[in-house]
Scaffold this active site. Structure first.
Site: not given
Ligand code: FE2
Length: 250
Positions: A119, A158, A168, A171, A173
């Site tokens: 991110y 990640y 994770r 995905h 959000h």
């Molecule tokens: Fe996330």
């Protein structure tokens, strides 16, 4: 990642007829305390919950319009000068209420990691490259039939240090407001066949398997763009017995 805050404030509208609704069934939303998901133990309620009566304040809420959107907000591959790295995908679906009726003209916001699983946020220190051509945030309004559509990049997995070798699943959000405060929804969309799903306590904390699988998108051949992008379908139900599970319970 933290929820993306909205910059808009609630507007006053003509009061609607007060309607009751069916609450979700037990086990179809994330457990408040799920030890494999470590942070739930620090934030879960320790006293029985008190259900407030349904009142007018719950059927009013923020209203967003097309003026809040830029033309590239729903195409995350066109927000910078160059093309982002990664596999282009189309993510689309419908936003529905508890009766299966479309929720038209309502704001849908997404945010996600880039193709490398990073991110562009100061708290994300994952040792993976940032992409100067990908911010990973988008927004759009549903149409009259409750449909939304984004073009984006398939996000990378990640690590998140919840447990040993915790990663994770890929995905995206989602944040939605619907038409009232009680239709506020923050959730995550996953990809079909992801081998990390059974290891992810943020996914497995939803006890009911059918409800859990509502978070997994389906491959969408009809919305796949030839030689450009695979399509994935993700429908969202904002309230009631078929409610899409939230990302986590508060
Ligand atoms: Fe996330």
């Amino acid at each position: 990642m933290p929820n993306r805050p909205s910059s808009r404030t609630p507007s006053s509208k003509t009061p609607r007829k007060l309607a009751t609704y069916r609450r979700f069934r037990p086990g179809t939303q994330p457990a408040y305390n799920y030890p494999p998901y470590a942070s739930t133990q620090k934030r879960c309620p320790t006293q029985p919950l008190v259900l407030p009566p349904q009142t007018l304040s719950e059927i009013t809420g923020p209203v967003f319009g097309a003026g809040d959107l830029k033309p590239t907000d729903n195409d995350l591959t066109r927000q910078h000068k160059g093309d982002p790295i990664g596999e282009r995908i189309v993510v689309s679906g419908r936003v529905l209420d508890e009766n299966g009726k479309p929720v038209p003209h309502t704001l849908v916001e997404i945010w996600q990691a880039n193709a490398a699983g990073r991110y562009p946020h100061r708290t994300d220190q994952h040792n993976a490259p940032l992409d100067p051509n990908f911010s990973g945030a988008g927004r759009t309004l549903t149409d009259a039939e409750g449909r939304y559509r984004f073009i984006t990049i398939r996000p990378g997995e990640y690590p998140w240090r919840n447990h040993y070798n915790a990663w994770r699943p890929a995905h995206i959000h989602f944040s939605l407001f619907g038409q009232a405060f009680l239709t506020r929804m923050v959730t995550q969309m996953y990809f079909p066949g992801d081998p990390l799903l059974p290891y992810d306590p943020m996914f497995t904390c939803i006890e009911n398997e059918a409800a859990r699988n509502r978070l997994v998108s389906t491959f969408d051949w009809e919305n796949t763009i030839p030689e450009q992008a695979l399509g994935y379908r993700f429908d969202i139900v904002l309230r009631g017995r078929e409610e899409t599970p939230m990302e986590k319970m508060p």
